[in-house]
Design a protein around this motif. Structure first.
Motif, mmCIF file in Angstrom:
data_model
loop_
_atom_site.group_PDB
_atom_site.id
_atom_site.type_symbol
_atom_site.label_atom_id
_atom_site.label_comp_id
_atom_site.label_asym_id
_atom_site.label_seq_id
_atom_site.Cartn_x
_atom_site.Cartn_y
_atom_site.Cartn_z
ATOM 1 N N PRO A 158 -5.530 -6.058 0.396
ATOM 2 C CA PRO A 158 -5.685 -4.568 -0.439
ATOM 3 C C PRO A 158 -6.966 -4.572 -1.057
ATOM 4 O O PRO A 158 -7.537 -5.364 -1.591
ATOM 5 C CB PRO A 158 -4.394 -4.881 -1.367
ATOM 6 C CG PRO A 158 -3.620 -5.805 -0.435
ATOM 7 C CD PRO A 158 -4.663 -6.702 0.191
ATOM 8 N N ALA A 159 -7.275 -3.201 -1.311
ATOM 9 C CA ALA A 159 -8.552 -2.805 -1.870
ATOM 10 C C ALA A 159 -8.329 -2.992 -3.538
ATOM 11 O O ALA A 159 -7.361 -2.758 -4.165
ATOM 12 C CB ALA A 159 -9.239 -1.325 -1.672
ATOM 13 N N ARG A 160 -9.707 -3.375 -4.133
ATOM 14 C CA ARG A 160 -9.648 -3.418 -5.585
ATOM 15 C C ARG A 160 -11.019 -2.866 -5.822
ATOM 16 O O ARG A 160 -12.117 -3.248 -5.866
ATOM 17 C CB ARG A 160 -9.758 -5.054 -5.990
ATOM 18 C CG ARG A 160 -8.655 -5.664 -5.807
ATOM 19 C CD ARG A 160 -7.503 -5.421 -6.599
ATOM 20 N NE ARG A 160 -6.182 -6.467 -6.190
ATOM 21 C CZ ARG A 160 -5.334 -6.210 -5.448
ATOM 22 N NH1 ARG A 160 -5.495 -5.006 -4.495
ATOM 23 N NH2 ARG A 160 -4.339 -7.176 -5.321
ATOM 24 N N HIS A 179 -9.365 3.330 3.090
ATOM 25 C CA HIS A 179 -8.603 2.086 2.686
ATOM 26 C C HIS A 179 -7.189 2.045 3.380
ATOM 27 O O HIS A 179 -6.406 1.077 2.813
ATOM 28 C CB HIS A 179 -8.498 2.008 1.266
ATOM 29 C CG HIS A 179 -9.969 1.637 0.728
ATOM 30 N ND1 HIS A 179 -10.481 0.332 0.406
ATOM 31 C CD2 HIS A 179 -10.789 2.531 -0.032
ATOM 32 C CE1 HIS A 179 -11.611 0.544 -0.018
ATOM 33 N NE2 HIS A 179 -11.865 1.740 -0.385
ATOM 34 N N ASP A 184 -3.305 -1.784 -2.894
ATOM 35 C CA ASP A 184 -4.475 -1.431 -3.221
ATOM 36 C C ASP A 184 -4.382 -0.737 -4.437
ATOM 37 O O ASP A 184 -3.851 -0.318 -5.069
ATOM 38 C CB ASP A 184 -4.842 -0.248 -2.344
ATOM 39 C CG ASP A 184 -4.675 -0.749 -0.676
ATOM 40 O OD1 ASP A 184 -5.648 -1.313 -0.383
ATOM 41 O OD2 ASP A 184 -3.709 -0.578 -0.196
#
Length: 223
Positions: free
Chosen positions: A4-6, A21, A159
């Motif tokens: 997952p994106a941060r 994403h 995300d």
């Protein structure tokens, strides 16, 4: 599957594509969290030690201001329909039916650890042209300085896209947080953090709507 994106949206990096994403369906939660000076002072009073410490903390708590921030979303659909989701006027919206955006709570003090949450149903993202996230002070004195307000958008799989409401000028009582809009067939999040200091006259929603040329019409409301 990728992790997952941060992502933190900043002045130097203000735009992120949801599609890139993998965030193209499901629910995305928009969380507003802040620290009310009144709530912070009450916590300090509970943690104070000694007679003089408790007295000082009690005086600080009595003097601290409470503030009620309201999170909202102005929506422009691909068919031209326009609406707003906000606590004012009890326009809480709906997740499974139009407008596919809903506010789930109204934190009036800043003492709720969960803050305020708004949910966007991306299963119906083809119906969204623009989603303008905004926040304003509904009740309370002063402005946003010292509130440490943060907005985080989180997808079903984790995300997260974070926007810090910083650099507040004196007397600012409203902020356009972020614009989610369609660009080349996909939704992108654009950091705005655009401050407003409306005085007597049109309501803050009208001021923000005019600034973004959304063409929305407003009537007085209460909550």
């Amino acid at each position: 599957m990728s992790e997952p994106a941060r992502v933190s949206l900043t002045k130097s990096s203000p735009v992120v594509s949801l599609a890139k994403h993998g965030v193209t369906s499901g629910l995305i939660k928009v969380n507003l969290n802040w620290t009310s000076p009144g709530a912070a002072a009450e916590r300090s009073r509970g943690e104070a030690r000694g007679v003089f410490g408790r007295i000082r903390a009690s005086l600080q708590a009595a003097a601290a201001r409470d503030v009620d921030l309201d999170l909202g979303c102005m929506i422009v659909c691909t068919d031209g329909t326009k609406t707003v989701v906000q606590a004012l006027g009890n326009a809480f919206g709906a997740v499974r039916s139009f407008p596919y955006v809903a506010l789930d709570a109204d934190d009036r003090t800043g003492a709720n650890d969960a803050g305020e949450n708004l949910v966007i149903n991306l299963d119906h993202q083809d119906e969204f042209q623009k989603l303008l996230l905004f926040v304003y002070i509904y009740e309370g004195s002063g402005d946003f300085r010292g509130l440490d307000a943060v907005v985080t958008l989180t997808s079903d799989r984790g995300d997260s896209f974070r926007v810090v409401l910083d650099e507040c000028p004196p007397h600012a009582r409203a902020c356009a947080i972020a614009l989610i809009r369609r660009r080349k067939g996909e939704l992108v999040i654009e950091r705005e953090v655009r401050w407003f200091t409306p005085q007597d006259g049109p309501g803050v929603q009208d001021v923000i709507s005019r600034a973004y040329r959304l063409g929305m019409k407003w009537t007085p409301g209460r909550k």
